[in-house]
Design a protein around this motif. Structure first.
Motif, short mmCIF file in Angstrom:
data_model
loop_
_atom_site.label_atom_id
_atom_site.label_comp_id
_atom_site.label_asym_id
_atom_site.label_seq_id
_atom_site.Cartn_x
_atom_site.Cartn_y
_atom_site.Cartn_z
N ALA A 258 0.83 -1.21 0.00
CA ALA A 258 0.00 0.00 0.00
C ALA A 258 0.86 1.26 0.00
N HIS A 259 0.34 2.29 -0.62
CA HIS A 259 1.00 3.60 -0.62
C HIS A 259 0.16 4.65 0.09
N VAL A 260 -1.06 4.27 0.45
CA VAL A 260 -1.97 5.14 1.19
C VAL A 260 -2.51 4.35 2.38
N LEU A 261 -2.54 4.98 3.53
CA LEU A 261 -3.10 4.36 4.74
C LEU A 261 -4.00 5.39 5.41
N VAL A 262 -5.26 5.03 5.61
CA VAL A 262 -6.19 5.88 6.34
C VAL A 262 -6.42 5.19 7.67
N TYR A 263 -6.18 5.91 8.76
CA TYR A 263 -6.25 5.31 10.09
C TYR A 263 -7.06 6.22 11.02
N LYS A 264 -7.92 5.60 11.82
CA LYS A 264 -8.75 6.34 12.77
C LYS A 264 -8.18 6.17 14.18
N PHE A 265 -7.84 7.28 14.79
CA PHE A 265 -7.36 7.29 16.17
C PHE A 265 -8.47 7.83 17.06
N ILE A 266 -8.71 7.21 18.20
CA ILE A 266 -9.74 7.64 19.14
C ILE A 266 -9.05 8.04 20.44
N ASP A 267 -9.45 9.17 21.01
CA ASP A 267 -8.86 9.64 22.26
C ASP A 267 -9.97 10.21 23.14
N PRO A 268 -9.99 9.91 24.44
CA PRO A 268 -11.00 10.50 25.32
C PRO A 268 -10.76 12.00 25.47
N ILE A 269 -11.85 12.73 25.61
CA ILE A 269 -11.76 14.17 25.83
C ILE A 269 -11.86 14.41 27.33
N THR A 270 -10.82 14.98 27.90
CA THR A 270 -10.86 15.27 29.34
C THR A 270 -11.53 16.60 29.60
N ASP A 271 -11.35 17.55 28.71
CA ASP A 271 -12.00 18.85 28.84
C ASP A 271 -11.97 19.52 27.48
N SER A 272 -13.12 19.60 26.82
CA SER A 272 -13.15 20.11 25.46
C SER A 272 -12.94 21.61 25.36
N PHE A 273 -12.85 22.30 26.51
CA PHE A 273 -12.64 23.75 26.48
C PHE A 273 -11.19 24.13 26.78
N VAL A 274 -10.30 23.15 26.78
CA VAL A 274 -8.90 23.41 27.10
C VAL A 274 -8.04 23.06 25.89
N THR A 275 -7.14 23.94 25.52
CA THR A 275 -6.17 23.64 24.48
C THR A 275 -5.01 22.89 25.13
N ALA A 276 -4.70 21.71 24.59
CA ALA A 276 -3.65 20.88 25.19
C ALA A 276 -3.19 19.83 24.19
N PRO A 277 -2.02 19.25 24.43
CA PRO A 277 -1.55 18.17 23.56
C PRO A 277 -2.49 16.96 23.64
N MET A 278 -2.59 16.24 22.55
CA MET A 278 -3.37 15.00 22.52
C MET A 278 -2.37 13.87 22.77
N LEU A 279 -2.08 13.64 24.03
CA LEU A 279 -1.02 12.72 24.41
C LEU A 279 -1.29 11.27 24.03
N GLY B 292 -19.66 5.20 23.74
CA GLY B 292 -19.86 4.48 24.99
C GLY B 292 -20.37 5.43 26.06
N ASP B 293 -19.62 5.53 27.14
CA ASP B 293 -20.07 6.33 28.28
C ASP B 293 -19.38 7.69 28.39
N GLY B 294 -18.66 8.11 27.36
CA GLY B 294 -17.96 9.39 27.48
C GLY B 294 -17.75 10.08 26.16
N GLU B 295 -17.21 11.28 26.27
CA GLU B 295 -16.89 12.08 25.09
C GLU B 295 -15.52 11.66 24.56
N HIS B 296 -15.43 11.53 23.26
CA HIS B 296 -14.17 11.16 22.62
C HIS B 296 -13.98 12.01 21.38
N ILE B 297 -12.74 12.02 20.92
CA ILE B 297 -12.45 12.66 19.64
C ILE B 297 -11.88 11.59 18.72
N ALA B 298 -12.35 11.61 17.49
CA ALA B 298 -11.80 10.72 16.47
C ALA B 298 -10.96 11.57 15.53
N VAL B 299 -9.75 11.15 15.31
CA VAL B 299 -8.86 11.83 14.37
C VAL B 299 -8.61 10.85 13.22
#
Length: 85
Positions: free
Chosen positions: A24-45, A72-79
């Motif tokens: 493959a020469h193209v890879l599309v990947y979905k990363f999921i990360d929980p949101i601890t506080d959506s009103f704070v600018t911070a690294p997505m560790l 599920g039971d919380g807010e998440h962000i999909a990248v």
């Protein structure tokens, strides 16, 4: 690095490696990360190490998109990341 973070990083790395083996020469990947506080600018560790692991195999992040939502039971962000090599 937390055990869950290492596991998700290893999973992303393995999927990227398998894509290379398939030629493959193209890879599309979905990363999921929980949101601890959506009103704070911070690294997505949780996502940064996964992207680094994929790029370490020779993939280059070309584009990405993100969306917040309930999973599920919380807010998440999909990248959604498009990598090329």
């Amino acid at each position: 690095m937390a055990l869950a973070d290492k596991s998700t990083r290893d999973d992303a790395e393995e999927q990227a490696r398998q894509a290379i083996e398939r030629g493959a020469h193209v890879l599309v990947y979905k990363f999921i990360d929980p949101i601890t506080d959506s009103f704070v600018t911070a690294p997505m560790l949780g996502i940064s190490p996964q992207i680094e692991a994929v790029e370490a195999l020779g993939w280059q992040l070309d584009r990405f998109s993100a969306v917040e939502g309930k999973v599920g039971d919380g807010e998440h962000i999909a990248v959604i990341c498009l990598f090329r090599r």
